[in-house]
Design a protein around this motif. Structure first.
Motif, mmCIF file in Angstrom:
data_model
loop_
_atom_site.group_PDB
_atom_site.id
_atom_site.type_symbol
_atom_site.label_atom_id
_atom_site.label_comp_id
_atom_site.label_asym_id
_atom_site.label_seq_id
_atom_site.Cartn_x
_atom_site.Cartn_y
_atom_site.Cartn_z
ATOM 1 N N PHE B 35 -0.468 -3.227 -2.021
ATOM 2 C CA PHE B 35 0.796 -3.892 -1.717
ATOM 3 C C PHE B 35 1.562 -4.191 -2.999
ATOM 4 N N TYR B 37 4.375 -7.144 -3.760
ATOM 5 C CA TYR B 37 5.104 -8.312 -3.281
ATOM 6 C C TYR B 37 6.126 -8.702 -4.337
ATOM 7 N N GLN B 39 8.511 -11.963 -5.728
ATOM 8 C CA GLN B 39 8.727 -13.411 -5.729
ATOM 9 C C GLN B 39 10.015 -13.701 -6.486
ATOM 10 N N GLN B 44 9.674 -17.923 -2.804
ATOM 11 C CA GLN B 44 8.911 -17.430 -1.664
ATOM 12 C C GLN B 44 8.565 -15.962 -1.839
ATOM 13 N N MET B 45 7.310 -15.635 -1.656
ATOM 14 C CA MET B 45 6.809 -14.288 -1.856
ATOM 15 C C MET B 45 7.063 -13.458 -0.602
ATOM 16 N N LEU B 47 6.942 -9.263 1.111
ATOM 17 C CA LEU B 47 6.421 -7.918 0.967
ATOM 18 C C LEU B 47 7.529 -6.950 0.559
ATOM 19 N N ARG B 50 3.889 -1.237 1.106
ATOM 20 C CA ARG B 50 2.439 -1.147 1.136
ATOM 21 C C ARG B 50 2.017 0.306 1.321
ATOM 22 N N MET B 89 9.746 -11.794 -9.820
ATOM 23 C CA MET B 89 8.416 -11.457 -10.306
ATOM 24 C C MET B 89 7.774 -10.567 -9.248
ATOM 25 N N PHE B 91 4.341 -8.670 -7.821
ATOM 26 C CA PHE B 91 2.887 -8.712 -7.829
ATOM 27 C C PHE B 91 2.334 -7.500 -7.099
ATOM 28 N N SER B 101 -7.940 -10.525 -0.719
ATOM 29 C CA SER B 101 -6.785 -10.000 -1.428
ATOM 30 C C SER B 101 -6.906 -10.376 -2.888
ATOM 31 N N PHE B 103 -4.707 -10.223 -6.433
ATOM 32 C CA PHE B 103 -3.373 -10.011 -6.982
ATOM 33 C C PHE B 103 -3.443 -9.762 -8.484
ATOM 34 N N ASP B 105 -1.470 -10.061 -12.286
ATOM 35 C CA ASP B 105 -0.869 -11.220 -12.934
ATOM 36 C C ASP B 105 0.656 -11.231 -12.886
#
Lengths: 115, 113
Positions: B35, B37, B39, B44-45, B47, B50, B89, B91, B101, B103, B105
């Motif tokens: 995935f 993601y 941010q 709020q993160m 998607l 994927r 950002m 991830f 899961s 992630f 950095d």
């Protein structure tokens, strides 16, 4: 309409206090998570619950205790808060536990500042 | 143990240009998903895209596409025609059957006007 909600959004407290963060999801998901995002923005999983059962418990001090009264709620209680607990805490949920294809839906985060 | 490495802590790109964010991972599981993601500064993160490990075809979602190299365990994200709203950002994450899961950095991307 909110899928994953957290309260409070901001929490400022003194060292040594006990505090709780609440999380609720209205997506009908079975699995919920708590993540900690530190000041460097690193995101680390803390706990995962599937249908109220704890399934992942990473190396987290036992001052942190998650509680899931039902599968739509996962609360995080923190005892004896320390300066290093200052972070943003994210709740997330996904449809099923053993389903790697499932997207996680994140809450808006709770910014905790310990003074 | 499962690991995800994003080697670029920060990147910037001019509006309308293309940028690629890198991600490498390691897992012993045979069935997993990857995935990306996002941010945004609002925190709020969400998607982005994927990819199933069994599919060789690279996933695409509008301006976002991945370059999945399974043998190299590489999963990079390409953003075409970058927009100011892409500033965030990003991830990279790997999900396995064990319900875990992991992630990376994160990479902070800034789109400049």
């Amino acid at each position: 309409d909110t899928a994953v909600s957290q309260t409070p959004k901001y929490l400022v407290t003194q060292m040594g206090n006990d505090k709780s963060i609440k999380c609720e999801q209205n997506l009908g998901h079975d699995t919920m998570y708590w993540y900690k995002q530190d000041s460097k923005k690193f995101l680390k999983i803390m706990f995962s619950y599937n249908n109220k059962e704890l399934i992942i418990n990473e190396t987290v001090p036992n001052r942190f205790s998650p509680k899931s009264p039902d599968k739509a709620h996962l609360n995080l209680h923190i005892n004896s808060l320390e300066l290093g607990d200052s972070a943003v805490y994210f709740c997330a949920s996904s449809q099923a536990r053993d389903a790697p294809e499932e997207t996680q839906y994140f809450g808006p985060g709770t910014r905790l500042l310990v003074l | 143990a499962q690991t995800v490495t994003q080697s670029q802590p920060e990147m910037s790109v001019q509006e309308a240009e293309t940028v690629t964010l890198s991600c490498t991972y390691d897992t012993s599981e045979s069935n997993y998903y990857l995935f990306w993601y996002k941010q945004p500064p609002s925190r709020q993160m969400i998607l982005v895209i994927r990819q199933e490990a069994y599919k060789q075809q690279n996933a695409t979602e509008n301006r976002f596409s991945v370059n999945f190299q399974k043998a190299a365990k590489s999963f990079s994200l390409k953003i075409s025609d970058s927009q100011l709203g892409d500033t965030a950002m990003y991830f990279c994450a790997v999900n396995t059957n064990a319900g875990k899961s992991t992630f990376g950095d994160g990479t902070t991307l800034t789109v400049k006007p």
